[in-house]
Scaffold this active site. Structure first.
Site, PDB file in Angstrom:
ATOM      1  N   HIS A 159      41.243  45.343   3.982  1.00 34.63           N
ATOM      2  CA  HIS A 159      41.677  44.794   5.235  1.00 34.63           C
ATOM      3  C   HIS A 159      43.211  44.916   5.556  1.00 34.63           C
ATOM      4  O   HIS A 159      43.552  44.788   6.691  1.00 34.63           O
ATOM      5  CB  HIS A 159      41.566  42.853   5.112  1.00 34.63           C
ATOM      6  N   ASP A 195      31.659  45.779   1.363  1.00 30.99           N
ATOM      7  CA  ASP A 195      32.151  44.505   1.242  1.00 30.99           C
ATOM      8  C   ASP A 195      31.366  43.667   2.272  1.00 30.99           C
ATOM      9  O   ASP A 195      30.932  43.956   3.229  1.00 30.99           O
ATOM     10  CB  ASP A 195      33.474  44.603   1.332  1.00 30.99           C
ATOM     11  N   HIS A 197      32.769  41.586   4.251  1.00 35.14           N
ATOM     12  CA  HIS A 197      33.584  41.612   5.465  1.00 35.14           C
ATOM     13  C   HIS A 197      34.143  42.839   5.858  1.00 35.14           C
ATOM     14  O   HIS A 197      34.137  43.978   5.176  1.00 35.14           O
ATOM     15  CB  HIS A 197      35.055  40.719   4.879  1.00 35.14           C
ATOM     16  N   ASP A 284      31.094  40.553  -2.747  1.00 34.22           N
ATOM     17  CA  ASP A 284      30.895  39.356  -1.921  1.00 34.22           C
ATOM     18  C   ASP A 284      29.638  39.341  -0.982  1.00 34.22           C
ATOM     19  O   ASP A 284      29.301  38.159  -0.514  1.00 34.22           O
ATOM     20  CB  ASP A 284      32.109  38.734  -1.372  1.00 34.22           C
TER      21      ASP A 284
HETATM   22  N1  LIG Z   1      35.888  31.115   6.055  1.00 34.28           N
HETATM   23  C1  LIG Z   1      36.168  32.324   5.439  1.00 34.28           C
HETATM   24  C2  LIG Z   1      37.687  32.615   5.570  1.00 34.28           C
HETATM   25  C3  LIG Z   1      37.860  33.932   4.725  1.00 34.28           C
HETATM   26  N2  LIG Z   1      39.348  34.338   4.593  1.00 34.28           N
HETATM   27  C4  LIG Z   1      39.642  35.758   4.238  1.00 34.28           C
HETATM   28  C5  LIG Z   1      38.206  36.387   3.742  1.00 34.28           C
HETATM   29  C6  LIG Z   1      38.887  37.751   3.063  1.00 34.28           C
HETATM   30  C7  LIG Z   1      37.846  38.359   2.243  1.00 34.28           C
HETATM   31  C8  LIG Z   1      38.464  39.715   1.506  1.00 34.28           C
HETATM   32  S1  LIG Z   1      37.127  40.745   1.004  1.00 34.28           S
HETATM   33 ZN   LIG Z   2      34.978  40.596   1.662  1.00 27.35          ZN
END
Ligand SMILES: NCCCNCCCCCS
Ligand SMILES: [Zn+2]
Length: 343
Positions: A159, A195, A197, A284
């Protein structure tokens, strides 16, 4: 498979993150790396080595100098305000606010951050530079002839963009490794982010470039973090047009849907003619992950590793997310063992 690991990750231990409207204990904890290292050892994946130091230059090949300087000075400047607790931003530089970089550390904290979940602590700089050295040492070993190397990187990196931190990430370890492979003579490198995200930071870094192909399979940003990037119509810009592939999938998507997206991504990597593959390995995507909404289960991570091996490319794995701490080691090593078994 060789693992690169540094105990310095422990220096990043945030107290709290603002998530879903409340301050909660950080999900990104040192125990994550402890569990992965224990599984690497227990499953006899291979040797574990410490990273060598690479200095700031390889980081500056990917990140903005002002941002790097901010990360290096943030904690002493923050604690000089009399604050002995973690630094978190209190606002963001949104539309029609001045784009100038603020002088004050509080202003810079807002300017150089994407969210309120990535606390800067007394040990952040040391932990983040050690994670970057871990990824760079893995790149060194890959260029030295290893078929595959696992960089057990924490804090994670995907990120982190050229000039901002977020999503628990400070330096983009996978991007720094990919750039190092380019600087050491590889002409075409692919970065695949599995991942949950979207790897907004890695996309940001390579978006205008055709020498590094970026692909990400992730929760649809219409409903999932990071919300503002990761849509399928983001295909790169300028020379980089056509070298960015996003595969957003609706939250709750089933495993077979996920693997169809993976196969599409692998096909693009083969078509690109990558000479090496960097995998942003977040687990995740696990059905039991506390902050994510895909359905993969333990055996699926073995399948993932085998599919990746099918590309027959020198491969560098960088640990990203995965917040179900108990099974994280099993899931990560399942990918790596599945990769190795495919031979
Ligand atoms: N409601 C979920 C909020 C997520 N906040 C940051 C997530 C970072 C993931 C890193 S792999
Ligand atoms: Zn993630």
């Amino acid at each position: 498979m060789l693992t690169v690991y540094s105990d310095s990750h422990r220096l990043q231990h945030g107290q709290a993150e603002l998530i879903d409207g409340t301050l909660k204990p950080c999900f990104e904890t040192p125990s994550r790396a402890d569990m992965v290292l224990a599984a690497v050892r227990e499953r006899e994946l291979g040797d574990v080595i410490h990273p060598s130091r690479h200095g700031a230059d390889p980081i500056l090949r990917v990140h903005d100098a002002g941002y790097v300087r901010f990360l290096e000075t943030a904690w002493p400047r923050w604690s000089a305000l009399g604050r002995d607790y973690d630094a978190l931003p209190k606002m963001w530089q949104v539309r029609r606010l001045r784009e100038a970089v603020p002088e004050h550390v509080e202003g810079q904290l807002c300017y150089y951050s994407m969210d309120c979940g990535t606390p800067i602590t007394a040990g952040t700089w040391q932990a983040a530079t050690a994670a970057s050295d871990t990824a760079l040492t893995a790149a060194d070993r890959l260029m030295g002839g290893e078929r595959a190397v696992f960089a057990l990187t924490r804090p994670p990196g995907h990120h982190a963009a050229r000039d901002y931190c977020g999503g628990y990430c400070f330096f983009n370890n996978a991007a720094i490794a990919a750039q190092s492979l380019r600087d050491r003579g590889l002409r075409k490198v692919a970065v695949l982010d599995v991942d949950y995200h979207h790897g907004n930071g890695t996309q940001d870094i390579f978006y205008p470039r055709a020498d590094v192909l970026f692909l990400s399979i992730h929760g649809d940003p219409r409903t999932e973090y990071p919300f503002f990037l990761g849509f399928a119509d983001e295909k790169g810009e300028g020379e980089g047009l056509g070298y960015n592939f996003n595969f957003p999938l609706p939250a709750g998507s089933c495993v077979s849907t996920w693997f169809v997206a993976l196969d599409c991504a692998l096909e693009q990597i083969a078509r690109f003619g990558a000479e090496a593959l960097v995998v942003s390995l977040g687990v995740d995507t696990y059905q039991g992950d506390p902050i994510s909404r895909f359905q993969l289960d333990s055996p699926d991570f073995v399948t993932l590793g085998a599919r990746l091996a099918g590309l027959k490319l020198p491969t560098l794995f960088c640990l990203e997310g995965g917040y179900a701490v108990e099974p994280i080691g099993t899931h990560v090593v399942n990918v790596l063992a599945g990769f190795e078994a495919r031979g």
